[in-house]
Design an enzyme around this catalytic site. Structure first.
Site, PDB file in Angstrom:
ATOM      1  N   VAL A 198       0.869  -1.176   0.000  1.00 35.04           N
ATOM      2  CA  VAL A 198       0.000   0.000   0.000  1.00 35.04           C
ATOM      3  C   VAL A 198       0.902   1.222   0.000  1.00 35.04           C
ATOM      4  O   VAL A 198       2.105   1.132   0.268  1.00 35.04           O
ATOM      5  CB  VAL A 198      -0.965   0.027   1.211  1.00 35.04           C
ATOM      6  CG1 VAL A 198      -1.999  -1.089   1.099  1.00 35.04           C
ATOM      7  CG2 VAL A 198      -0.213  -0.034   2.524  1.00 35.04           C
ATOM      8  N   SER A 199       0.308   2.380  -0.274  1.00 36.91           N
ATOM      9  CA  SER A 199       1.101   3.600  -0.433  1.00 36.91           C
ATOM     10  C   SER A 199       1.392   4.337   0.866  1.00 36.91           C
ATOM     11  O   SER A 199       2.375   5.050   0.966  1.00 36.91           O
ATOM     12  CB  SER A 199       0.390   4.571  -1.376  1.00 36.91           C
ATOM     13  OG  SER A 199       0.231   3.969  -2.632  1.00 36.91           O
ATOM     14  N   SER A 200       0.510   4.186   1.866  1.00 37.22           N
ATOM     15  CA  SER A 200       0.706   4.970   3.094  1.00 37.22           C
ATOM     16  C   SER A 200       0.249   4.200   4.323  1.00 37.22           C
ATOM     17  O   SER A 200      -0.475   3.203   4.231  1.00 37.22           O
ATOM     18  CB  SER A 200      -0.061   6.293   2.994  1.00 37.22           C
ATOM     19  OG  SER A 200      -1.452   6.041   3.068  1.00 37.22           O
ATOM     20  N   GLN A 231      -3.382   3.249   5.005  1.00 34.24           N
ATOM     21  CA  GLN A 231      -3.986   2.101   4.319  1.00 34.24           C
ATOM     22  C   GLN A 231      -3.585   0.764   4.956  1.00 34.24           C
ATOM     23  O   GLN A 231      -3.697  -0.278   4.321  1.00 34.24           O
ATOM     24  CB  GLN A 231      -3.570   2.109   2.851  1.00 34.24           C
ATOM     25  CG  GLN A 231      -4.080   3.317   2.094  1.00 34.24           C
ATOM     26  CD  GLN A 231      -3.483   3.395   0.703  1.00 34.24           C
ATOM     27  OE1 GLN A 231      -2.263   3.360   0.554  1.00 34.24           O
ATOM     28  NE2 GLN A 231      -4.350   3.496  -0.289  1.00 34.24           N
ATOM     29  N   GLY A 246       4.658   1.878   1.180  1.00 33.84           N
ATOM     30  CA  GLY A 246       5.493   2.815   0.440  1.00 33.84           C
ATOM     31  C   GLY A 246       5.301   4.228   0.909  1.00 33.84           C
ATOM     32  O   GLY A 246       4.257   4.591   1.470  1.00 33.84           O
TER      33      GLY A 246
END
Length: 105
Positions: A68-70, A73, A102
């Site tokens: 996931v990006s952050s 999440q 990430g």
């Protein structure tokens, strides 16, 4: 009684051209089980098993990658991991899950 395949059927099962089988015969790589009086090549079921018997490397394992990006999440990441585990378990092969959050930078 063994089952025999024509060169066309045998080549389609293997995913190669019939000409490839003819070339293998010439090179001594794979001879047909028998050739009929009219010159047609026939391959046995045993030969099919032999050619397709690619032994798996038992040291290999499948990697499931979840990301996931952050940090917001994280719940999504946990769902991804659970879904990946369910899927890979159903495949019946050894696996490992790698997860990542990430930064987006």
């Amino acid at each position: 009684m063994s089952k025999y395949y024509s060169i066309n059927k045998f080549s389609k099962i293997l995913g190669v051209l019939a000409q490839t089988l003819r070339n293998w015969d010439k090179k001594g790589k794979l001879h047909p089980h028998h050739t009929s009086s009219n010159g047609y090549r026939y391959y046995s079921h045993e030969q099919l098993n032999q050619v397709m018997n690619v032994k798996p490397n038992l040291d290999r394992s499948v990697i499931g990658y979840c990301r996931v990006s952050s940090n917001k999440q994280k719940d999504d990441l946990e769902r991804q991991i659970e879904n990946m585990k369910l899927y890979l378990t159903a495949q019946g092969k050894p696996f490992e899950i790698i997860s990542d959050i990430g930064s987006g930078i």
